[in-house]
Design an enzyme around this catalytic site. Structure first.
Site, PDB file in Angstrom:
ATOM      1  N   ALA A  63       0.872  -1.171   0.000  1.00 55.50           N
ATOM      2  CA  ALA A  63       0.000   0.000   0.000  1.00 55.50           C
ATOM      3  C   ALA A  63       0.909   1.220   0.000  1.00 55.50           C
ATOM      4  O   ALA A  63       2.101   1.118   0.290  1.00 55.50           O
ATOM      5  CB  ALA A  63      -0.866  -0.013   1.253  1.00 55.50           C
ATOM      6  N   GLY A 102       0.506  -5.124   0.720  1.00 50.61           N
ATOM      7  CA  GLY A 102      -0.709  -5.106  -0.105  1.00 50.61           C
ATOM      8  C   GLY A 102      -0.484  -5.683  -1.485  1.00 50.61           C
ATOM      9  O   GLY A 102      -1.423  -6.202  -2.105  1.00 50.61           O
ATOM     10  N   GLU A 125       4.432  -5.676   6.970  1.00 56.56           N
ATOM     11  CA  GLU A 125       3.673  -4.633   7.673  1.00 56.56           C
ATOM     12  C   GLU A 125       4.090  -4.517   9.146  1.00 56.56           C
ATOM     13  O   GLU A 125       4.045  -3.432   9.724  1.00 56.56           O
ATOM     14  CB  GLU A 125       2.168  -4.950   7.608  1.00 56.56           C
TER      15      GLU A 125
HETATM   16  N1  T1G Z   1       4.715   3.321  -0.075  1.00 55.71           N
HETATM   17  C1  T1G Z   1       5.217   4.527  -0.433  1.00 55.71           C
HETATM   18  N2  T1G Z   1       6.525   4.740  -0.788  1.00 55.71           N
HETATM   19  C2  T1G Z   1       7.313   3.670  -0.793  1.00 55.71           C
HETATM   20  C3  T1G Z   1       6.867   2.379  -0.431  1.00 55.71           C
HETATM   21  C4  T1G Z   1       5.497   2.220  -0.074  1.00 55.71           C
HETATM   22  N3  T1G Z   1       4.979   1.046   0.268  1.00 55.71           N
HETATM   23  N4  T1G Z   1       7.910   1.529  -0.522  1.00 55.71           N
HETATM   24  C5  T1G Z   1       8.970   2.265  -0.931  1.00 55.71           C
HETATM   25  N5  T1G Z   1       8.631   3.534  -1.099  1.00 55.71           N
HETATM   26  C6  T1G Z   1       9.492   4.635  -1.557  1.00 55.71           C
HETATM   27  C7  T1G Z   1      10.619   4.945  -0.582  1.00 55.71           C
HETATM   28  O1  T1G Z   1      10.214   5.839   0.396  1.00 55.71           O
HETATM   29  C8  T1G Z   1      11.665   5.555  -1.516  1.00 55.71           C
HETATM   30  O2  T1G Z   1      11.298   6.886  -1.767  1.00 55.71           O
HETATM   31  C9  T1G Z   1      11.477   4.757  -2.804  1.00 55.71           C
HETATM   32  O3  T1G Z   1      10.154   4.199  -2.727  1.00 55.71           O
HETATM   33  C10 T1G Z   1      12.457   3.638  -2.964  1.00 55.71           C
HETATM   34  O4  T1G Z   1      12.426   2.863  -1.799  1.00 55.71           O
HETATM   35  C11 T1G Z   1      -2.799  -3.052   3.310  1.00 55.71           C
HETATM   36  C12 T1G Z   1      -0.939  -1.871   5.092  1.00 55.71           C
HETATM   37  C13 T1G Z   1      10.341  -2.187  -1.849  1.00 55.71           C
HETATM   38  C14 T1G Z   1      12.131  -3.404  -0.713  1.00 55.71           C
HETATM   39  O5  T1G Z   1       6.489  -2.274   3.924  1.00 55.71           O
HETATM   40  O6  T1G Z   1      10.639  -2.434   1.846  1.00 55.71           O
HETATM   41  O7  T1G Z   1       0.899  -2.817   2.283  1.00 55.71           O
HETATM   42  O8  T1G Z   1      13.204   8.020  -0.736  1.00 55.71           O
HETATM   43  O9  T1G Z   1      14.761   3.374  -1.028  1.00 55.71           O
HETATM   44  O10 T1G Z   1      16.020  -0.072  -1.058  1.00 55.71           O
HETATM   45  O11 T1G Z   1      -1.579  -4.771   4.187  1.00 55.71           O
HETATM   46  O12 T1G Z   1      11.210   0.146  -0.345  1.00 55.71           O
HETATM   47  O13 T1G Z   1      13.197   7.572  -3.177  1.00 55.71           O
HETATM   48  O14 T1G Z   1      11.603   9.236  -2.179  1.00 55.71           O
HETATM   49  O15 T1G Z   1      13.391   1.573   0.080  1.00 55.71           O
HETATM   50  O16 T1G Z   1      15.227  -0.660  -3.400  1.00 55.71           O
HETATM   51  C15 T1G Z   1       3.988  -2.834   3.058  1.00 55.71           C
HETATM   52  C16 T1G Z   1       8.185  -1.087   1.938  1.00 55.71           C
HETATM   53  C17 T1G Z   1       3.299  -1.510   3.098  1.00 55.71           C
HETATM   54  C18 T1G Z   1       7.514  -2.388   1.784  1.00 55.71           C
HETATM   55  C19 T1G Z   1      12.647  -1.401  -2.131  1.00 55.71           C
HETATM   56  N6  T1G Z   1       5.157  -2.740   2.228  1.00 55.71           N
HETATM   57  N7  T1G Z   1       9.247  -0.876   0.966  1.00 55.71           N
HETATM   58  O17 T1G Z   1      13.787  -1.124  -1.414  1.00 55.71           O
HETATM   59  O18 T1G Z   1      14.245   1.264  -2.260  1.00 55.71           O
HETATM   60  S1  T1G Z   1       1.939  -1.546   4.201  1.00 55.71           S
HETATM   61  C20 T1G Z   1       6.344  -2.461   2.746  1.00 55.71           C
HETATM   62  C21 T1G Z   1      10.415  -1.553   1.046  1.00 55.71           C
HETATM   63  C22 T1G Z   1       0.748  -2.458   3.385  1.00 55.71           C
HETATM   64  C23 T1G Z   1      -1.435  -3.623   3.460  1.00 55.71           C
HETATM   65  C24 T1G Z   1      -0.444  -2.796   4.181  1.00 55.71           C
HETATM   66  C25 T1G Z   1      11.479  -1.148   0.081  1.00 55.71           C
HETATM   67  C26 T1G Z   1      11.598  -2.057  -1.159  1.00 55.71           C
HETATM   68  P1  T1G Z   1      12.390   7.989  -1.971  1.00 55.71           P
HETATM   69  P2  T1G Z   1      13.767   2.275  -1.140  1.00 55.71           P
HETATM   70  P3  T1G Z   1      14.928  -0.176  -2.068  1.00 55.71           P
END
Ligand code: T1G
Length: 692
Positions: A63, A102, A125
């Site tokens: 998400a 998500g 999450e």
């Molecule tokens: N939402 C918004 N921005 C995100 C994002 C996300 N989910 N994931 C990454 N970004 C942005 C991050 O801030 C950065 O921005 C850029 O993307 C690159 O990220 C309903 C509630 C995917 C493994 O927890 O673990 O789904 O700094 O530097 O090292 O159940 O990002 O460039 O402006 O980290 O290559 C669950 C979170 C959400 C995964 C890539 N998902 N992301 O790593 O790049 S909650 C997560 C990561 C959810 C549902 C629920 C990592 C990555 P900027 P990065 P990376």
């Protein structure tokens, strides 16, 4: 505005593509686009099946976290997934990169999932203080079984395509996604009934037959989940998956998700997520600054830190030469490294073959010349300026002109060390934290001459070593140790005034730290603190007495606490109370019972005050970097946000007032609130408030 979701027809297969860089997060526009495209294909008689894919470097990584805390716009993700579940045509999720949160829930809501071999899957999450809120807690156990699903959801760790295929999370691993997805869709287009995870309880049978397995799992994670709300909520949701029909389980999950979403713990952990990404950005250092890859490394000093640093390079596949002055010390260092790897292999963290491979990447040497071909040379010798300057002078004449010279000093002036070479622009500090192969923080100390390319290359190296780099300026103790030094000062005065080591440690344990200051001093060694104080001409009425009494901490079985042989559990020792009482009497200190909240304020507020000075001096680039330093270097509980985040929640006016009273009562001007705290408090702002 064009939708980030588009479609094209390939014969009777509709290919729906999400293109929402950088990680195809499921923001409102994506959700609305998906709902519209799926509805269109459901209604289009010419469409037999749908392929759902993503453009760019990854499938959906979750998400959109930036939308959290704001009013959620419809359709919600769970509505989009429900819509796909009601379609009369199969939807195939085609996965590359990472399917996370998500994104994995969306894929689990599709009828089929195929992936390329490098794909990774996870429901992380919990790292945001949340739980999978779009069906993950109900669908993943139905695919992998209750306990394997719990392991993934409570750890937040990713799994690879092998485990995904073996567990039935995906139906096929394919070489090239596009073509294979179309072929697969054609293959299953007519297959009925359409398979939905929600309808298949088969994998829940084992846990239903053995409900105790869930409680047993919950007990096994209790210690490391201390203070976090999300893991227990995830366990409850999986129990709901076992006890309730799918729809009720889903409703229960939603309820718990919203509860966590509105919790201060999750707000703090979401702050930490973005703070970690911010820390990787250095104002003035362009993101495309040319970097040099680190293909070969050398480490000088095979002690505890040197050995751990060498392991980081070996873990990342980088050959490293470990250089010592004496054969005995080198032998000891290499033996410790091998023992560490063998212990990790015994615990199943890596395979014995991988352990052997990593040991094989570390070569011992007794000559500095062995560092001649390294891309980076890291010094981890005794914390003595003269020794370090002499060493850098020698290295300057040996190493390649384009090599990086890094010092692992934890306190000393990196500019002074750099000045001992003819290439100060290629010198900086890389301050690792003990144990260096485990702790994720790397304070990168930028000297006044450090070349931008050297800085950028070292930050890239840090990421390759799976470290979290934080760039700091040159001052005594940089960010972390400089703040810690202020806390140590209060440890001494609190003990003299009447608090016991156990009371001090309990205050920080209850706050959420993994260890209190006294047990930490015992782990690091009372002699280590004593030697640093000797070097600075400082005294500590309590620790100096412990040192004089030969109580050096865990290594001698006694320090602030005593320890049973082979056991690291700290045991209060009346002998220490006597030592402290004697020191207090000599200093004429009246002793009293000190309430825990006062202990906490005395330990944390002076650190925060020092952090304000650090920010004023520009030693830290931003307040949130200081929080990252404390999360990854000192075990500050992430669900409270770091020292700066927490201070803002306490209120800088309160902290300022308390500091002022402390300074007056203890007669210590260093406790007077920093000008930054005074100013921000007067403006009703915090350290993290957006600039006005
Ligand atoms: N939402 C918004 N921005 C995100 C994002 C996300 N989910 N994931 C990454 N970004 C942005 C991050 O801030 C950065 O921005 C850029 O993307 C690159 O990220 C309903 C509630 C995917 C493994 O927890 O673990 O789904 O700094 O530097 O090292 O159940 O990002 O460039 O402006 O980290 O290559 C669950 C979170 C959400 C995964 C890539 N998902 N992301 O790593 O790049 S909650 C997560 C990561 C959810 C549902 C629920 C990592 C990555 P900027 P990065 P990376």
């Amino acid at each position: 505005m064009t939708s980030p979701v588009t479609s094209r027809l390939d014969g009777d297969i509709a290919v729906v593509t999400i293109d929402n860089p950088p990680v195809n997060a499921l923001g409102h526009a994506v959700r609305a686009g998906l709902a519209a495209e799926m509805a269109a294909h459901e209604a289009n008689g010419a469409v037999a099946a749908v392929v759902l894919a993503c453009a760019g470097r990854t499938f959906v990584a979750g998400a959109d976290i930036t939308e959290f805390g704001k009013p959620m716009q419809s359709p919600g993700l769970h509505e989009v997934i429900a819509q796909i579940g009601q379609m009369s045509k199969p939807v195939v999720a085609a996965i590359h990169g990472t399917a996370l949160g998500g994104g994995l829930e969306l894929a689990l809501g599709c009828h089929y999932r195929i992936a390329i071999a490098t794909a990774q899957f996870g429901l992380p999450e919990v790292k945001l203080g949340l739980l999978p809120g779009a069906g993950g807690t109900q669908r993943l156990p139905r695919v992998l079984g209750a306990v394997p699903a719990l392991e993934i959801m409570t750890s937040g760790e990713f799994i690879g395509s092998d485990r995904a295929l073996a567990g039935g999370l995906v139906q096929r691993i394919v070489p090239d996604l596009e073509g294979a997805a179309l072929a697969f869709a054609r293959e299953i287009a007519a297959a009925r009934p359409l398979p939905l995870v929600a309808h298949d309880d088969g994998k829940l049978a084992e846990a239903r037959a053995n409900p105790g397995s869930i409680d047993e799992f919950a007990r096994s994670i209790a210690r490391k989940s201390r203070g976090f709300k999300a893991p227990a909520a995830i366990v409850d949701c999986v129990k709901a998956a076992l006890d309730k029909p799918f729809a009720q389980g889903l409703a229960y999950e939603r309820e718990r998700f919203i509860e966590l979403m509105n919790s201060p713990e999750s707000a703090a952990q979401r702050f930490a997520f973005f703070a970690e990404r911010e820390a990787g950005k250095v104002p003035g250092l362009a993101s495309d600054t040319p970097t040099r890859p680190i293909r070969q490394a050398a480490v000088i000093g095979a002690g505890t830190m040197g050995g751990g640093i060498a392991m980081n390079f070996a873990n990342a596949g980088i050959p490293v030469t470990l250089i010592e002055t004496g054969a005995e010390a080198l032998d000891r260092g290499l033996k410790t490294i091998r023992a560490n790897y063998e212990a990790t292999a015994r615990r199943g963290g890596i395979t014995p073959a991988e352990a052997e491979a990593r040991v094989g990447r570390i070569t011992g040497s007794l000559t500095l010349d062995a560092a001649a071909t390294a891309d980076i040379v890291t010094e981890a010798v005794f914390e003595d300026m003269a020794l370090k300057k002499e060493l850098f002078g020698k290295l300057d004449r040996i190493v390649r002109p384009d090599a990086i010279l890094a010092s692992n000093t934890s306190t000393l002036d990196v500019d002074e060390i750099a000045a001992a070479t003819s290439r100060p622009e290629r010198v900086l500090g890389t301050h690792y934290f003990s144990p260096a192969n485990v702790m994720r923080l790397l304070e990168i100390v930028r000297g006044k001459a450090t070349d931008p390319g050297v800085l950028a290359s070292t930050m890239a190296m840090a990421r390759k070593l799976k470290k979290v780099p934080v760039v700091v300026g040159v001052c005594y103790g940089f960010v972390g140790n400089r703040m810690l030094h202020r806390r140590s000062g209060q440890v001494e005065s609190l003990l003299l005034e009447g608090a016991s080591p156990a009371e001090l440690d309990q205050a920080l344990l209850d706050f959420g730290f993994p260890m209190g200051p006294c047990a930490m001093a015992d782990l690091a060694g009372i002699d280590v603190g004593w030697r640093i104080r000797q070097g600075l001409g400082l005294k500590d009425a309590v620790s100096d007495r412990l040192h004089a009494a030969g109580r050096l901490g865990q290594k001698t079985g006694a320090g602030f606490f005593r320890y049973e042989p082979g056991n690291r559990a700290p045991i209060p020792d009346p002998a220490v109370d006597a030592i402290i009482a004697e020191a207090a009497a000599e200093k004429g200190v009246n002793r009293r019972t000190i309430p825990q909240d006062e202990i906490l304020a005395r330990l944390l507020y002076p650190m925060i005050n020092e952090a304000a000075h650090i920010l004023e001096e520009g030693i830290a680039l931003r307040a949130s970097d200081i929080d990252i330093v404390w999360f990854y270097g000192y075990g500050w509980p992430v669900y409270r946000g770091g020292p700066m985040y927490w201070a803002d929640h306490v209120g800088l006016a309160t902290i300022g007032d308390t500091l002022r009273k402390m300074a007056d009562r203890l007669g210590d001007d260093r406790l007077k609130p920093a000008p930054l705290i005074e100013r921000l408090a007067a403006e009703g702002r915090g350290f993290l408030s957006p600039k006005s």
